[in-house]
Motif scaffolding. Structure first.
Motif, mmCIF file in Angstrom:
data_model
loop_
_atom_site.group_PDB
_atom_site.id
_atom_site.type_symbol
_atom_site.label_atom_id
_atom_site.label_comp_id
_atom_site.label_asym_id
_atom_site.label_seq_id
_atom_site.Cartn_x
_atom_site.Cartn_y
_atom_site.Cartn_z
ATOM 1 N N LEU A 109 8.127 -1.142 -5.563
ATOM 2 C CA LEU A 109 7.403 -0.020 -4.732
ATOM 3 C C LEU A 109 6.475 0.548 -5.929
ATOM 4 N N ILE A 110 5.349 1.237 -5.595
ATOM 5 C CA ILE A 110 4.181 2.076 -6.594
ATOM 6 C C ILE A 110 4.659 3.501 -6.258
ATOM 7 N N ALA A 111 3.839 4.242 -6.467
ATOM 8 C CA ALA A 111 3.473 5.578 -6.482
ATOM 9 C C ALA A 111 2.054 5.443 -7.313
ATOM 10 N N TYR A 112 1.415 6.039 -6.317
ATOM 11 C CA TYR A 112 -0.593 6.936 -6.495
ATOM 12 C C TYR A 112 -0.326 8.328 -6.071
ATOM 13 N N VAL A 113 -1.164 9.109 -6.673
ATOM 14 C CA VAL A 113 -0.791 10.236 -6.976
ATOM 15 C C VAL A 113 -2.150 10.638 -6.276
ATOM 16 N N MET A 114 -2.099 11.431 -4.683
ATOM 17 C CA MET A 114 -3.297 11.500 -3.883
ATOM 18 C C MET A 114 -3.914 13.221 -3.988
ATOM 19 N N GLU A 115 -4.823 12.615 -5.343
ATOM 20 C CA GLU A 115 -5.441 14.647 -5.727
ATOM 21 C C GLU A 115 -6.239 14.707 -4.817
ATOM 22 N N LEU A 123 2.196 12.188 -3.569
ATOM 23 C CA LEU A 123 2.449 10.752 -3.434
ATOM 24 C C LEU A 123 1.895 10.095 -2.337
ATOM 25 N N ALA A 124 0.925 8.256 -2.532
ATOM 26 C CA ALA A 124 1.628 7.690 -1.150
ATOM 27 C C ALA A 124 2.704 6.550 -1.922
ATOM 28 N N GLU A 128 5.550 -3.565 -1.514
ATOM 29 C CA GLU A 128 5.705 -4.690 -1.992
ATOM 30 C C GLU A 128 4.116 -5.467 -1.584
ATOM 31 N N HIS A 129 3.382 -4.288 -2.137
ATOM 32 C CA HIS A 129 1.400 -4.759 -1.588
ATOM 33 C C HIS A 129 1.406 -4.624 -0.240
ATOM 34 N N THR A 130 1.748 -4.834 0.618
ATOM 35 C CA THR A 130 1.663 -4.879 1.341
ATOM 36 C C THR A 130 1.464 -3.547 3.114
ATOM 37 N N THR A 131 2.820 -2.487 2.186
ATOM 38 C CA THR A 131 2.944 -1.408 3.121
ATOM 39 C C THR A 131 2.745 -0.759 2.694
ATOM 40 N N LEU A 132 1.282 -0.146 3.432
ATOM 41 C CA LEU A 132 1.640 1.366 2.299
ATOM 42 C C LEU A 132 2.040 2.924 3.262
ATOM 43 N N ILE A 133 3.131 3.334 2.724
ATOM 44 C CA ILE A 133 3.640 5.291 3.790
ATOM 45 C C ILE A 133 2.778 6.448 2.820
ATOM 46 N N THR A 134 2.105 6.876 3.735
ATOM 47 C CA THR A 134 1.917 8.511 3.285
ATOM 48 C C THR A 134 2.366 9.109 3.480
ATOM 49 N N PRO A 171 -5.786 -4.711 -2.337
ATOM 50 C CA PRO A 171 -6.083 -5.940 -1.581
ATOM 51 C C PRO A 171 -4.864 -6.418 -1.031
ATOM 52 N N GLY A 172 -4.748 -6.635 0.201
ATOM 53 C CA GLY A 172 -3.712 -7.326 1.103
ATOM 54 C C GLY A 172 -2.661 -5.794 1.672
ATOM 55 N N ILE A 173 -3.538 -4.692 1.782
ATOM 56 C CA ILE A 173 -2.274 -4.068 2.672
ATOM 57 C C ILE A 173 -2.477 -4.179 4.035
ATOM 58 N N ILE A 174 -1.368 -4.258 4.865
ATOM 59 C CA ILE A 174 -0.783 -5.067 6.219
ATOM 60 C C ILE A 174 -0.763 -4.097 6.890
ATOM 61 N N ALA A 175 0.151 -2.869 7.055
ATOM 62 C CA ALA A 175 0.735 -1.670 7.384
ATOM 63 C C ALA A 175 0.289 -0.723 6.640
ATOM 64 N N VAL A 176 0.117 0.494 7.642
ATOM 65 C CA VAL A 176 -0.076 2.088 6.845
ATOM 66 C C VAL A 176 0.809 2.854 8.064
ATOM 67 N N LEU A 177 1.713 3.299 7.188
ATOM 68 C CA LEU A 177 2.884 4.483 7.984
ATOM 69 C C LEU A 177 2.713 5.322 7.529
ATOM 70 N N PRO A 178 2.192 6.136 8.449
ATOM 71 C CA PRO A 178 1.850 7.913 7.951
ATOM 72 C C PRO A 178 3.297 9.016 8.412
ATOM 73 N N GLY A 179 3.423 9.495 7.228
ATOM 74 C CA GLY A 179 4.691 10.557 8.358
ATOM 75 C C GLY A 179 3.950 11.607 9.272
#
Lengths: 199, 199
Positions: A109-115, A123-124, A128-134, A171-179
């Motif tokens: 589970l990697i965190a990215y700061v959304m500046e 954070l986003a 596991e490289h495939t599901t982005l939770i925003t 690369p490889g994002i399959i799902a995007v789960l927004p809050g």
């Protein structure tokens, strides 16, 4: 709770009258301890479901406007709360750990700061490289189409756009789960590219 | 109500504790009179939203297990109820019109009978060639993946499979909106093909 696109991911939702969309929370069931992301209050039924799935060990909050029921859940369960490092000085609740950009919150589970978003450290989370939770910056008001938080709410549009383009290049994002708003379970990278091109 | 993938389509939902998924209803806003499909009870907020969008003239029910709040809404609004012709003899509420296979319910809305499902006349509705609205036979328990009603509930599996393959062959389906489970707003034909291949 509702099963999402994987056997180990679940969600629960709450309709928001003001915005006419659903707010969402995510549960990741994992051997090293279950994680809740931006947890809304749980109904009695969902609380029972969570217990059957192993309870909760960690709560990750993407930004200070998404604390929701985290403090209460942590009090009742002993879960640790992880919050965005960029908001440490003003965060409304106490956190056990502060998360920085590009940090591995737990394995996979990697965190990215959304500046440039409305709070300084949003954070986003990439699972596991495939599901982005925003959290708030990337949203979905119209089914199937990601959108940006309105300009009036952004602290810096240019930085916000850069943050999104950085995610779109992963690369490889399959799902995007927004809050906030509809989840996308397939072709997530395609939707992120469309968003990146449109802003 | 939540906007779906088009400006003229809205939905509202209800979480079902027994199945751990959302039930959904659809509103199509159109000049010839708005249509509700399989309407769940409306909250006061959603009822107000519906009024702002022009109220309701027609209610289409896909099968006898999806009458939900249709009778009550019709009583309060004067909307006409359309039901599946194959269930006329046993339908739990009175209908103003019975819908047959391949019939145009209103311009741009074609009904297909899903043979072999748990009730004899279940309808799927194809809106302007691109949005498929399903009752019970086609569902979505796992985000992004369509599934079939369990075998034990089907009256004839072979016919059910044929009904699904017939829909999967229709060109141009973008969105699939099941009555039970997650909506798919993009690549609907792809998901239908995967379902057709898997059964």
């Amino acid at each position: 709770m509702k099963q999402l696109h994987r056997k180990d991911l679940f969600g629960w939702s709450e309709f928001n009258n003001e915005r006419n969309l659903d707010f969402h929370s995510v549960l990741w069931v994992r051997e090293g301890g279950n994680i809740l992301i931006d947890p809304l209050p749980l109904s009695e039924h969902d609380h029972g479901h969570l217990q059957k799935l192993g309870g909760v060990n960690f709560i990750v909050i993407t930004n200070s406007d998404h604390c929701r029921d985290a403090e209460n859940i942590a009090e009742n369960t002993g879960a640790l709360i992880y919050g965005p490092a960029g908001e440490e000085d003003t965060f409304p609740i106490s956190c056990d750990r502060w998360i920085y950009d590009n940090e591995e919150v737990v394995p996979g589970l990697i965190a990215y700061v959304m500046e440039g978003s409305k709070t300084p450290g949003e954070l986003a989370l990439l699972l596991e490289h495939t599901t982005l939770i925003t959290g708030d910056l990337i949203r979905c008001h119209v089914g199937g189409e990601l959108c940006l938080l309105p300009d009036a709410k952004l602290s810096d549009k240019k930085l916000a756009v850069q943050s999104i383009k950085r995610l779109a290049e992963l690369p490889g994002i399959i799902a995007v789960l927004p809050g906030d708003g509809w989840p996308l379970f397939n072709h997530g990278a395609e939707a992120l590219h469309r968003l990146a091109r449109s802003i």
